[in-house]
Write an enzyme that holds these catalytic residues in place. Structure first.
Site, PDB file in Angstrom:
ATOM      1  N   SER A  95       0.459  -1.306  -0.083  1.00 36.66           N
ATOM      2  CA  SER A  95       0.103  -0.123  -0.638  1.00 36.66           C
ATOM      3  C   SER A  95       0.969   1.148  -0.009  1.00 36.66           C
ATOM      4  O   SER A  95       1.829   1.335  -0.677  1.00 36.66           O
ATOM      5  CB  SER A  95      -0.962   0.151   0.960  1.00 36.66           C
ATOM      6  OG  SER A  95      -2.144   0.414   1.249  1.00 36.66           O
TER       7      SER A  95
ATOM      8  N   ASP B 176      10.721   5.088 -10.097  1.00 39.06           N
ATOM      9  CA  ASP B 176       9.961   6.493 -11.066  1.00 39.06           C
ATOM     10  C   ASP B 176      10.821   6.978 -11.794  1.00 39.06           C
ATOM     11  O   ASP B 176      11.233   7.505 -12.826  1.00 39.06           O
ATOM     12  CB  ASP B 176       8.305   6.432 -11.206  1.00 39.06           C
ATOM     13  CG  ASP B 176       8.029   4.992 -12.583  1.00 39.06           C
ATOM     14  OD1 ASP B 176       8.603   4.210 -11.958  1.00 39.06           O
ATOM     15  OD2 ASP B 176       6.453   5.503 -12.119  1.00 39.06           O
TER      16      ASP B 176
ATOM     17  N   LYS C  78      -0.911  -3.982  -3.086  1.00 36.58           N
ATOM     18  CA  LYS C  78      -1.831  -3.381  -2.691  1.00 36.58           C
ATOM     19  C   LYS C  78      -2.541  -2.336  -2.938  1.00 36.58           C
ATOM     20  O   LYS C  78      -1.236  -1.669  -2.482  1.00 36.58           O
ATOM     21  CB  LYS C  78      -2.171  -3.783  -1.479  1.00 36.58           C
ATOM     22  CG  LYS C  78      -3.294  -3.610  -0.964  1.00 36.58           C
ATOM     23  CD  LYS C  78      -4.397  -2.184  -0.336  1.00 36.58           C
ATOM     24  CE  LYS C  78      -5.068  -1.868   0.510  1.00 36.58           C
ATOM     25  NZ  LYS C  78      -5.438  -1.220   0.344  1.00 36.58           N
TER      26      LYS C  78
END
Length: 444
Positions: free
Chosen positions: A306, A317, A331
């Site tokens: 999460s 990224d 999740k």
């Protein structure tokens, strides 16, 4: 003749168009009628009355109980994370994010239709009992957890401090089941810790700092900022950010943690749902990178979920950190909490998380840049060393054995940072600018 043929063709096409349009309209009308709420509500009302009048124990159920049970079933069938919360369950959720509640200290979710442990919280009954990430809880108080919702499981696992709860766990990696009788405790969670499980944050060798974020609660970003301030005051040159066994938490805290390493205005995460209102971009709103570009290695494993995955995915990224360890839990869906008038609430999956490059997290997880696996023995030893008093509770032989087990992921992270810092130092020495500086320094 030709004109008559042309008129006939046009008339045929118009007739076909009317026919197709009528068919589409009738199909849409029929479909709309089939999906109308009113016939379904009528059926629901009929069934509820049948239960009340004809079920052998129907007289023991109030309309409110029947409706609430139906709501629980309705929400649980949508996905593993949506649920209807009774007022008591809603209050438990609030207590979770504030870092204090009573129970055994394991975070659970539904994975592959099984009640599965995402991560045990440090220094809690579940943690000390040896419950680990990936363990399946198959029975609680003798009741099978098949078709049990997360809310139902949490309600049974929690209770007054000092009371006991019985549960059975199954570990897929070994194929073994184990019975546990655990005494509930008041669970207090420190969100940010140092390598010794404290909040002192000493600087390690090669000026490398270490911070472990255990969960994303209301004060996580604030605690992290204080930790970074202590490390920077000691001259920190690189950071290990440990998100292993971090089950996640609050979205805004994931953004607030990420923004401490990013320039203001940088995209952190996007949530995308069915409507425009559910599609939101979250950007860094802080005062900029607190480390001024110093290298970071983020540690993750299957217990990272999460909000932890949002941070790891964002920093990966944007090339702001090297992600090291194992693929994360996966999740990545957004649950909106919708409070209802009677104190109950809906936890409803309304969107999914996407990293800045628009990679989906849900059911995919974050793949590390550098994969470093750990054995079950290594994981067990790491978790024992993390637990306050964990080593002290062992006899001398077991303590020596646990201390001798390495943490290959942390060791590799420290090596990576050492290499990055050494390369940066050498590059500065041997770059054209560095050469000019050496020549200038050598002049008489």
């Amino acid at each position: 003749m030709k004109r008559r043929f042309l008129f006939g063709l046009v008339a045929l096409l118009l007739a076909a168009n009317v026919f197709v349009g009528a068919a589409v309209y009738l199909y849409a009308a029929e479909a709309g009628q089939k999906d109308s709420a009113y016939p379904s509500l009528e059926l629901f009302s009929v069934v509820m009355e049948k239960i009340r009048r004809e079920h052998v124990d129907g007289g023991q159920f109030t309309y409110q109980q029947l409706v609430r049970n139906a709501l629980k079933g309705m929400l649980s069938e949508l996905d593993p994370h949506s649920e209807f919360m009774e007022p008591s369950g809603f209050e438990d959720l609030r207590n979770d994010t504030q870092g204090k509640f009573g129970g055994i200290g394991v975070v659970v979710s539904i994975k592959d239709d099984q009640l599965t442990v995402i991560a045990p919280m440090e220094d809690t009954p579940g943690f000390r009992a040896g419950i680990r990430t990936g363990d399946r809880i198959t029975r609680i108080e003798g009741r099978s957890t098949d078709r049990m919702t997360v809310q139902e499981a949490v309600k049974v696992l929690r209770g007054d401090p000092g009371t006991e709860v019985r549960l059975t766990t199954f570990r897929p990696s070994t194929g073994q089941s184990q019975e546990h009788v655990l005494k509930r405790e008041e669970i207090k969670v420190d969100m940010v810790k140092d390598s010794n499980g404290r909040r002192e944050f000493p600087l390690g060798a090669n000026k490398i700092g270490y911070v472990r974020v255990t969960q994303f609660g209301e004060k996580t970003a604030e605690e992290l900022q204080a930790a970074l301030k202590k490390l920077k005051a000691q001259g920190m040159a690189g950071l290990v950010l440990d998100l292993r066994w971090n089950p996640g938490g609050l979205l805004d805290q994931a953004v607030a943690v990420s923004e401490q390493f990013l320039p203001r205005g940088q995209l952190v995460v996007t949530t995308e749902g069915r409507t425009k209102s559910q599609t939101v971009t979250r950007k860094a709103a802080g005062s900029g990178d607190q480390l001024n570009g110093a290298p970071i290695v983020v540690l993750v494993n299957a217990g990272s979920a999460s909000a932890a995955e949002i941070v790891a995915g964002c920093l990966q990224d944007l090339k702001r950190a090297v992600i090291l360890g194992e693929r994360t839990f996966g999740k990545g869906s957004v649950q909106s909490i919708i409070e209802l008038g009677d104190g109950s609430a809906l936890r409803l999956t309304t969107a999914k998380y996407y990293t800045p490059s628009h990679k989906v997290i849900h059911e995919q997880g974050i793949t590390p840049d550098i994969e470093v696996l750990t054995t079950d023995d290594e994981e067990a030893a790491i978790l024992v060393r993390r637990a306050p008093g964990g080593l002290e509770a062992l006899d001398e032989k077991d303590r020596a054995r646990i201390e001798a087990v390495s943490d290959p992921q942390l060791d590799r992270a420290l090596d990576v940072l050492k290499g990055i810092l050494l390369f940066a130092e050498r590059w500065e020495d041997f770059s054209p600018l560095g050469a000019e500086k050496r020549v200038a320094a050598a002049r008489p």
